[in-house]
Structure formats: structure tokens, C-alpha cells
Scaffold this motif. Structure first.
Motif, mmCIF file in Angstrom:
data_model
loop_
_atom_site.group_PDB
_atom_site.id
_atom_site.type_symbol
_atom_site.label_atom_id
_atom_site.label_comp_id
_atom_site.label_asym_id
_atom_site.label_seq_id
_atom_site.Cartn_x
_atom_site.Cartn_y
_atom_site.Cartn_z
ATOM 1 N N LEU A 50 0.828 -1.205 0.000
ATOM 2 C CA LEU A 50 0.000 0.000 0.000
ATOM 3 C C LEU A 50 0.864 1.258 0.000
ATOM 4 C CD1 LEU A 50 -2.851 -0.819 2.544
ATOM 5 C CD2 LEU A 50 -2.989 -0.746 0.066
ATOM 6 N N ALA A 51 0.437 2.246 -0.753
ATOM 7 C CA ALA A 51 1.079 3.554 -0.759
ATOM 8 C C ALA A 51 0.529 4.379 0.411
ATOM 9 C CB ALA A 51 0.801 4.265 -2.077
ATOM 10 N N SER A 52 1.257 5.404 0.797
ATOM 11 C CA SER A 52 0.826 6.261 1.914
ATOM 12 C C SER A 52 -0.573 6.818 1.694
ATOM 13 C CB SER A 52 1.812 7.413 2.111
ATOM 14 O OG SER A 52 3.082 6.925 2.427
ATOM 15 N N ARG A 53 -0.861 7.267 0.486
ATOM 16 C CA ARG A 53 -2.180 7.844 0.201
ATOM 17 C C ARG A 53 -3.285 6.797 0.350
ATOM 18 N NH1 ARG A 53 -2.930 5.704 -4.581
ATOM 19 N NH2 ARG A 53 -1.274 5.657 -6.111
ATOM 20 N N LYS A 86 -14.426 10.827 21.732
ATOM 21 C CA LYS A 86 -15.386 10.957 20.627
ATOM 22 C C LYS A 86 -14.906 10.290 19.338
ATOM 23 C CE LYS A 86 -17.321 15.228 22.409
ATOM 24 N NZ LYS A 86 -17.627 16.640 22.128
ATOM 25 N N ILE A 87 -14.126 9.244 19.469
ATOM 26 C CA ILE A 87 -13.588 8.563 18.287
ATOM 27 C C ILE A 87 -14.675 7.863 17.496
ATOM 28 C CG2 ILE A 87 -13.008 6.350 19.348
ATOM 29 C CD1 ILE A 87 -10.905 8.313 16.768
ATOM 30 N N ASP A 88 -15.766 7.488 18.153
ATOM 31 C CA ASP A 88 -16.835 6.785 17.460
ATOM 32 C C ASP A 88 -17.493 7.635 16.366
ATOM 33 O OD1 ASP A 88 -17.729 8.345 19.627
ATOM 34 O OD2 ASP A 88 -19.636 7.273 19.718
ATOM 35 N N LYS A 89 -17.248 8.933 16.382
ATOM 36 C CA LYS A 89 -17.802 9.820 15.354
ATOM 37 C C LYS A 89 -16.809 10.082 14.226
ATOM 38 C CE LYS A 89 -20.822 11.996 18.651
ATOM 39 N NZ LYS A 89 -21.080 13.150 19.472
ATOM 40 N N LYS A 90 -15.638 9.452 14.289
ATOM 41 C CA LYS A 90 -14.597 9.647 13.263
ATOM 42 C C LYS A 90 -14.657 8.498 12.265
ATOM 43 C CE LYS A 90 -12.887 13.004 15.855
ATOM 44 N NZ LYS A 90 -13.957 13.764 16.412
ATOM 45 N N ASN A 91 -14.604 8.836 10.980
ATOM 46 C CA ASN A 91 -14.737 7.831 9.922
ATOM 47 C C ASN A 91 -13.419 7.195 9.501
ATOM 48 O OD1 ASN A 91 -17.603 8.038 9.465
ATOM 49 N ND2 ASN A 91 -17.185 10.075 8.673
ATOM 50 N N PHE A 92 -12.327 7.932 9.605
ATOM 51 C CA PHE A 92 -11.045 7.413 9.135
ATOM 52 C C PHE A 92 -10.409 6.504 10.176
ATOM 53 C CE2 PHE A 92 -11.623 11.070 6.397
ATOM 54 C CZ PHE A 92 -11.239 10.564 5.171
ATOM 55 N N LEU A 93 -9.729 5.480 9.702
ATOM 56 C CA LEU A 93 -9.042 4.564 10.614
ATOM 57 C C LEU A 93 -7.978 5.314 11.407
ATOM 58 C CD1 LEU A 93 -8.420 1.720 11.688
ATOM 59 C CD2 LEU A 93 -6.857 1.441 9.742
ATOM 60 N N ILE A 94 -7.184 6.103 10.704
ATOM 61 C CA ILE A 94 -6.131 6.878 11.359
ATOM 62 C C ILE A 94 -6.520 8.338 11.213
ATOM 63 C CG2 ILE A 94 -3.668 7.377 11.424
ATOM 64 C CD1 ILE A 94 -3.333 4.647 9.927
ATOM 65 N N VAL A 95 -6.820 8.973 12.331
ATOM 66 C CA VAL A 95 -7.333 10.335 12.299
ATOM 67 C C VAL A 95 -6.238 11.359 12.581
ATOM 68 C CG1 VAL A 95 -9.717 9.738 12.850
ATOM 69 C CG2 VAL A 95 -8.089 10.112 14.696
ATOM 70 N N SER A 96 -6.472 12.565 12.081
ATOM 71 C CA SER A 96 -5.512 13.661 12.237
ATOM 72 C C SER A 96 -5.673 14.333 13.588
ATOM 73 C CB SER A 96 -5.729 14.718 11.157
ATOM 74 O OG SER A 96 -5.380 14.226 9.915
ATOM 75 N N LEU A 97 -4.546 14.702 14.150
ATOM 76 C CA LEU A 97 -4.520 15.485 15.379
ATOM 77 C C LEU A 97 -4.150 16.911 14.978
ATOM 78 C CD1 LEU A 97 -4.633 15.605 18.477
ATOM 79 C CD2 LEU A 97 -2.201 15.063 18.490
ATOM 80 N N ILE A 98 -5.125 17.807 15.089
ATOM 81 C CA ILE A 98 -4.913 19.207 14.708
ATOM 82 C C ILE A 98 -5.252 20.077 15.917
ATOM 83 C CG2 ILE A 98 -5.625 21.077 13.162
ATOM 84 C CD1 ILE A 98 -6.386 18.849 11.127
ATOM 85 N N ASN A 108 0.182 12.231 4.157
ATOM 86 C CA ASN A 108 1.202 11.290 3.691
ATOM 87 C C ASN A 108 2.489 11.497 4.478
ATOM 88 O OD1 ASN A 108 -0.604 10.338 1.823
ATOM 89 N ND2 ASN A 108 0.309 11.408 0.102
ATOM 90 N N LEU A 109 2.787 12.746 4.811
ATOM 91 C CA LEU A 109 3.990 13.067 5.585
ATOM 92 C C LEU A 109 3.965 12.379 6.944
ATOM 93 C CD1 LEU A 109 6.639 14.658 5.755
ATOM 94 C CD2 LEU A 109 5.311 16.592 6.654
ATOM 95 N N PHE A 110 2.803 12.371 7.600
ATOM 96 C CA PHE A 110 2.653 11.691 8.891
ATOM 97 C C PHE A 110 3.007 10.210 8.757
ATOM 98 C CE2 PHE A 110 0.063 9.001 11.632
ATOM 99 C CZ PHE A 110 0.364 9.493 12.892
ATOM 100 N N ILE A 111 2.433 9.574 7.738
ATOM 101 C CA ILE A 111 2.675 8.146 7.513
ATOM 102 C C ILE A 111 4.146 7.905 7.181
ATOM 103 C CG2 ILE A 111 2.136 6.203 5.968
ATOM 104 C CD1 ILE A 111 -0.735 7.415 5.807
ATOM 105 N N ASN A 112 4.701 8.719 6.305
ATOM 106 C CA ASN A 112 6.104 8.568 5.927
ATOM 107 C C ASN A 112 7.031 8.688 7.135
ATOM 108 O OD1 ASN A 112 5.156 8.346 3.326
ATOM 109 N ND2 ASN A 112 5.808 10.381 2.688
ATOM 110 N N LYS A 113 6.771 9.668 7.997
ATOM 111 C CA LYS A 113 7.612 9.859 9.189
ATOM 112 C C LYS A 113 7.491 8.687 10.155
ATOM 113 C CE LYS A 113 8.055 14.875 9.468
ATOM 114 N NZ LYS A 113 7.740 16.077 10.262
#
Length: 179
Positions: A38-41, A88-100, A111-116
């Protein structure tokens, strides 16, 4: 770019097995690149509803599904346990969610997060792990396998093996078996 040596691959495989409970996200990301190409994207795009735990696979729109091994399921389960601790993770759709701004958003990670994460965990880029996956599978099953199993184009698959030689070799085997 060349693929990893067998000894380098073994080191990464051992590291994944040793760190499933301590670093499930790094193990999951690494496993998806090294074992499934799998690619990062593609990893970033995984939504919870794309995962079928009973069917042991992850579905994608632009490529065939990824079928999970028992080890993959263990890693995924460990990550899901860790993920469940997020408020509140049950309301998040993505498997790996962003921390902003110290808040988890319902956005895919970059992709940068995954690459790092992968580079820090293995010392290699996701691209290097993906190339290793494709080279190993092409060597075992031929480049046509990459087209059928991963949805690679003929041009892409030929980067990992000589498709012309493989087709001739297959024809020779079929003719020999017919005798």
C-alpha cells in the motif's frame, strides 16, 4: 531504487512482532506497506467502514481488496484498542485520524505523517517497503500477479520483473506439462 535484502526484511518483520503492543500504529503502517504494497495515500484513505473484520479484508475503490493475515488482524486489533481511547472517536470515519491543534479531526492523516512514522520505525521509506513487496511477489509469482492482485498497470508491473520473460517461461512450462 532497489528492494531490501532478505536480512533487512527479517529485521523489520521481527521489529513488527516485538512492538505490536507498544507501537501498534507504526506496526500497522509498516505492515500495510511491506506486506501489502500500500502507498501512503492508500493507507490515509482507509475508513472504518472499509474494514471487514469477519472477512479479514480492507476494501479500496481503486485497487483490489487487501486480505489480512492473522498477524495483520492482531496488529489492527491492537491499534483499534489504542484508537478507542481517543475522545469521541466513534464519530470519526477514518481509521487513522488527524490530530490538529490538540483535537482529533475526522480527516485522514497526511502522507507526511505516515512517511515519518514508518521511517522512524524502520529506517526506510514507505516507497522502499512497497518496492520490496512488489519485487518479492514478482520474483515468486511473476509480474502478471502484480497486475491481477494489486491492480498495477502493465508498465508498473514490468518495473518489478520482466513480463516478456515470464510469459515465455510460463509457455515453456505449459508445453512441457502437456507432453
Amino acid at each position: 531504487m532497489e528492494s531490501l535484502s532478505i536480512s533487512e526484511q527479517k529485521k523489520i518483520a521481527k521489529k513488527i512482532r516485538r512492538n505490536v503492543h507498544n507501537e501498534p500504529i507504526s506496526c500497522l503502517l509498516t505492515s500495510l506497506c511491506l506486506y501489502h504494497g500500500l502507498a501512503s495515500r492508500e493507507i490515509a484513505s482507509i475508513r472504518i467502514d472499509h474494514i471487514n473484520f469477519e472477512g479479514r479484508c480492507i476494501y479500496f475503490q481503486e485497487r483490489p481488496p487487501v486480505y489480512l493475515t492473522t498477524e495483520d488482524l492482531l496488529i489492527l486489533e491492537q491499534y483499534v484498542k489504542e484508537r478507542a481511547q481517543i475522545k469521541k472517536i466513534d464519530k470519526k470515519n477514518f481509521l487513522i485520524v488527524s490530530l490538529i491543534a490538540s483535537s482529533y479531526q475526522d480527516k485522514s492523516v497526511s502522507n507526511l505523517f505516515i512517511n515519518k512514522k514508518i521511517k522512524n520505525f524502520t529506517g526506510y521509506t514507505p516507497k522502499k517497503l512497497r518496492i520490496t513487496c512488489f519485487c518479492a511477489l514478482s520474483a515468486m509469482y511473476g509480474p502478471q500477479f502484480l497486475i491481477e492482485a494489486f491492480g498495477l498497470s502493465l508498465t508498473q508491473a514490468s518495473r518489478y520483473g520482466r513480463i516478456g520473460e515470464y510469459i515465455v517461461e510460463e509457455e515453456v512450462y505449459q508445453q512441457r506439462d502437456a507432453l
